[in-house]
Design a protein around this motif. Structure first.
Motif, PDB file in Angstrom:
ATOM      1  N   MET A 194       0.851  -1.159  -0.277  1.00 56.56           N
ATOM      2  CA  MET A 194      -0.163   0.112   0.004  1.00 56.56           C
ATOM      3  C   MET A 194       0.774   1.403   0.004  1.00 56.56           C
ATOM      4  O   MET A 194       1.566   1.292   1.020  1.00 56.56           O
ATOM      5  N   ARG A 195       0.706   2.019  -1.047  1.00 57.43           N
ATOM      6  CA  ARG A 195       1.447   3.215  -1.151  1.00 57.43           C
ATOM      7  C   ARG A 195       0.963   4.497  -0.271  1.00 57.43           C
ATOM      8  O   ARG A 195       0.260   5.410  -0.994  1.00 57.43           O
ATOM      9  N   ILE A 196       0.695   4.427   1.036  1.00 57.87           N
ATOM     10  CA  ILE A 196       0.014   5.010   1.962  1.00 57.87           C
ATOM     11  C   ILE A 196       0.624   6.639   1.832  1.00 57.87           C
ATOM     12  O   ILE A 196       0.137   7.554   1.851  1.00 57.87           O
ATOM     13  N   CYS A 197       1.946   6.670   1.683  1.00 56.02           N
ATOM     14  CA  CYS A 197       2.922   7.990   1.646  1.00 56.02           C
ATOM     15  C   CYS A 197       3.361   8.082   0.327  1.00 56.02           C
ATOM     16  O   CYS A 197       4.770   8.103   0.300  1.00 56.02           O
ATOM     17  N   PRO A 198       2.980   7.989  -0.903  1.00 58.13           N
ATOM     18  CA  PRO A 198       3.481   7.908  -2.208  1.00 58.13           C
ATOM     19  C   PRO A 198       4.528   8.980  -2.191  1.00 58.13           C
ATOM     20  O   PRO A 198       5.445   8.969  -3.172  1.00 58.13           O
ATOM     21  N   HIS A 199       4.312  10.240  -1.557  1.00 59.04           N
ATOM     22  CA  HIS A 199       5.149  11.254  -1.966  1.00 59.04           C
ATOM     23  C   HIS A 199       6.281  11.183  -1.141  1.00 59.04           C
ATOM     24  O   HIS A 199       7.254  12.284  -1.159  1.00 59.04           O
ATOM     25  N   ALA A 200       6.540  10.174  -0.218  1.00 65.92           N
ATOM     26  CA  ALA A 200       7.680  10.052   0.549  1.00 65.92           C
ATOM     27  C   ALA A 200       9.012   9.593  -0.249  1.00 65.92           C
ATOM     28  O   ALA A 200       9.061   9.037  -1.182  1.00 65.92           O
ATOM     29  N   ASP A 201      10.132  10.419   0.132  1.00 66.46           N
ATOM     30  CA  ASP A 201      11.412  10.118  -0.425  1.00 66.46           C
ATOM     31  C   ASP A 201      12.607  10.161   0.657  1.00 66.46           C
ATOM     32  O   ASP A 201      12.841  11.137   1.418  1.00 66.46           O
ATOM     33  N   PRO A 202      12.970   8.785   0.766  1.00 66.48           N
ATOM     34  CA  PRO A 202      13.908   8.522   1.998  1.00 66.48           C
ATOM     35  C   PRO A 202      15.070   9.527   2.066  1.00 66.48           C
ATOM     36  O   PRO A 202      15.902   9.479   2.852  1.00 66.48           O
ATOM     37  N   ALA A 203      15.384  10.130   0.820  1.00 65.23           N
ATOM     38  CA  ALA A 203      16.589  10.894   0.578  1.00 65.23           C
ATOM     39  C   ALA A 203      16.627  12.162   1.004  1.00 65.23           C
ATOM     40  O   ALA A 203      17.481  13.131   0.762  1.00 65.23           O
ATOM     41  N   ASP A 204      15.393  12.767   0.974  1.00 65.25           N
ATOM     42  CA  ASP A 204      15.048  14.348   0.885  1.00 65.25           C
ATOM     43  C   ASP A 204      15.049  15.085   2.194  1.00 65.25           C
ATOM     44  O   ASP A 204      15.066  16.209   2.450  1.00 65.25           O
ATOM     45  N   GLY A 205      15.362  14.212   3.379  1.00 63.20           N
ATOM     46  CA  GLY A 205      15.393  14.939   4.650  1.00 63.20           C
ATOM     47  C   GLY A 205      14.143  15.455   5.465  1.00 63.20           C
ATOM     48  O   GLY A 205      14.099  15.978   6.234  1.00 63.20           O
ATOM     49  N   ARG A 206      12.888  14.720   4.672  1.00 62.40           N
ATOM     50  CA  ARG A 206      11.804  15.218   5.474  1.00 62.40           C
ATOM     51  C   ARG A 206      10.792  13.892   5.258  1.00 62.40           C
ATOM     52  O   ARG A 206      11.063  13.038   4.781  1.00 62.40           O
ATOM     53  N   LEU A 207       9.909  14.039   6.112  1.00 62.55           N
ATOM     54  CA  LEU A 207       8.836  12.866   6.448  1.00 62.55           C
ATOM     55  C   LEU A 207       7.476  13.289   5.542  1.00 62.55           C
ATOM     56  O   LEU A 207       7.180  14.444   5.417  1.00 62.55           O
TER      57      LEU A 207
END
Length: 147
Positions: free
Chosen positions: A52-65
């Motif tokens: 499930m892509r619950i947070c599809p806008h997440a990027d583990p490299a961008d320093g943000r949640l």
């Protein structure tokens, strides 16, 4: 018992009938908001629960949640929107709001936090993105492999 992705889908179906909105306090980067929600998800990666892509806008490299808030809705309306979660398309639904923050605190009375379906403790939950906190080694063969 269903397996794989169907197991998570069956669990969601079973819970929708009992789903009740809760009063949440969400503090993100110092901004506090009181809201009613069916779900508040905080992620550093896009997926959990069988894809499930619950947070599809997440990027583990961008320093943000990434934060996804699902507002209250009828069980039928949420059920109809559910299949789009596997594509990450639920974020265009009128009941869904997303945003990013470097630090997030989530609280609602008498609720536990879960991390990928596992109990993570009582709320409030505090999460902070720490850029570069984890180094990942990827074998050369894996880096060139398709998909």
């Amino acid at each position: 018992r269903p397996r794989g992705r169907m197991r998570y889908a069956a669990a969601v179906m079973a819970e929708l009938g009992r789903l009740r909105p809760l009063p949440f306090t969400v503090e993100a980067d110092g901004h506090t908001e009181e809201l009613e929600a069916a779900l508040v998800a905080v992620g550093n990666t896009a997926c959990y629960g069988g894809g499930m892509r619950i947070c599809p806008h997440a990027d583990p490299a961008d320093g943000r949640l990434a934060v996804t808030v699902v507002s209250p809705g009828t069980a039928g309306r949420l059920l109809r929107a559910f299949p789009s979660i596997y594509r990450g398309a639920h974020t265009t639904h009128p009941l869904v709001r997303t945003f990013h923050a470097e630090a997030v605190r989530v609280h609602t009375p008498d609720m536990r936090a879960y991390a990928d379906g596992e109990p993570a403790g009582s709320l409030p939950l505090y999460a902070e993105a720490v850029p570069g906190a984890v180094e990942v080694l990827v074998p050369k063969d894996a880096a060139s492999a398709p998909g």
